[in-house]
Design an enzyme around this catalytic site. Structure first.
Site, PDB file in Angstrom:
ATOM      1  N   HIS A 239       5.725   7.239   6.099  1.00 14.48           N
ATOM      2  CA  HIS A 239       5.401   6.612   4.810  1.00 14.48           C
ATOM      3  C   HIS A 239       4.903   7.686   3.852  1.00 14.48           C
ATOM      4  CE1 HIS A 239       1.509   6.559   6.949  1.00 14.48           C
ATOM      5  NE2 HIS A 239       1.048   6.893   5.750  1.00 14.48           N
TER       6      HIS A 239
ATOM      7  N   THR B 157      -5.961   7.221   7.060  1.00 14.67           N
ATOM      8  CA  THR B 157      -6.494   7.283   5.687  1.00 14.67           C
ATOM      9  C   THR B 157      -6.565   5.897   5.046  1.00 14.67           C
ATOM     10  OG1 THR B 157      -4.334   7.642   4.654  1.00 14.67           O
ATOM     11  CG2 THR B 157      -5.541   9.610   5.378  1.00 14.67           C
ATOM     12  N   THR B 158      -6.275   4.881   5.847  1.00 13.92           N
ATOM     13  CA  THR B 158      -6.368   3.494   5.370  1.00 13.92           C
ATOM     14  C   THR B 158      -7.195   2.705   6.385  1.00 13.92           C
ATOM     15  OG1 THR B 158      -4.309   2.927   6.528  1.00 13.92           O
ATOM     16  CG2 THR B 158      -4.125   3.528   4.201  1.00 13.92           C
TER      17      THR B 158
ATOM     18  N   HIS C 160       0.822  -1.212   0.000  1.00 16.87           N
ATOM     19  CA  HIS C 160       0.000   0.000   0.000  1.00 16.87           C
ATOM     20  C   HIS C 160       0.851   1.255   0.000  1.00 16.87           C
ATOM     21  CE1 HIS C 160      -3.375  -2.575   0.787  1.00 16.87           C
ATOM     22  NE2 HIS C 160      -2.906  -2.951   1.952  1.00 16.87           N
TER      23      HIS C 160
HETATM   24 ZN   LIG Z   1      -0.577   7.909   5.155  1.00 20.32          ZN
END
Ligand SMILES: [Zn+2]
Length: 243
Positions: free
Chosen positions: A108, A194-195, A83
């Site tokens: 990330h 956001t995931t 991801h």
């Molecule tokens: Zn992020």
């Protein structure tokens, strides 16, 4: 000794908050963002009303206290989880905000950016994920503007893990401090991961000043993933965005 025990508990609780519970999800198609909430009961927050990312606009003037950054070279491992590409941090780097210390866990990236600033999307956005002792999360977001090569992460980029599941130790400890802008004024709002599982109650601190990145560096990151890794913009609803 005691401190390391506390920290390992922190890592476990934060890992639980951050975990996507092994439920397969993607950035498009049947397992894409529109369907995240339905993929698992654990993802119920994905359809809640204080989600990230957002378009930062309609700011409210506020007396935002400076974030106190206590960062040192501590990024020790780079991995591709399918991801994103993520750099995990050793203990010892943190920020202070709201009179609370939040330990830096990992950094990330997303290409293109997830958050927008006054309608503007950026080619790359870094998320610096922190947690306090109670497991509350604070994310510092940094926007990248396509310009010159960013020498500060050139070393880490040399070790870009090209396939999902790849992971390696960095040859040299990564220091996120060197990729932050000089001016650290920021916007603030309350949002979510956001995931999946899209957990809310995350303090979002988006730095106003962007930093340079080259087209090649963005391409090298994008090539490690199967496609864009940005969730679409979420409704702001009743939230206010402070500046
Ligand atoms: Zn992020």
């Amino acid at each position: 000794m005691k401190k390391s025990i506390v920290f390992s508990c922190l890592l476990i609780s934060s890992a639980a908050v951050l975990a996507s519970a092994d439920v397969h999800w993607e950035y498009s198609g049947e397992h894409g963002p529109e369907h995240w909430a339905k993929l698992s009961p654990d993802n119920f927050a994905c359809s809640a009303s204080n989600q990230s990312p957002v378009n930062l606009t309609g700011f409210i003037e506020a007396d935002l206290r400076p974030i106190k950054f206590n960062y040192k070279a501590g990024g020790s491992e780079i991995l591709n989880n399918g991801h994103t590409v993520q750099i995990n941090y050793q203990s010892g780097s943190s920020i202070n905000i709201d009179a609370t210390e939040f330990a830096l866990l990992q950094v990330h990236f997303h290409a293109p950016s997830e958050n927008h600033i006054e309608g503007k999307s950026y080619p790359l956005e870094a998320h610096l994920v922190h947690a306090d002792k109670a497991g509350n999360l604070a994310v510092v977001a940094v926007m990248y503007e396509q310009k010159d090569k960013n020498l500060a992460f050139a070393d880490a980029w040399q070790q870009m893990p090209k396939h999902a599941g790849d992971k390696q130790q960095l040859n040299r400890l990564f220091n996120i401090d060197s990729i932050l802008p000089t001016n650290r004024d920021y916007y603030r709002f309350s949002g979510s991961l956001t995931t999946p599982p899209c957990s809310e109650g995350v303090r979002w601190l988006v730095l106003k000043e962007s930093v340079p990145v080259s087209e090649e560096q963005v391409k090298a990151f994008a090539a490690a993933l199967t496609g864009p890794n940005n969730r679409y913009i979420q409704a702001t609803n009743a939230r206010i965005i402070l500046k």
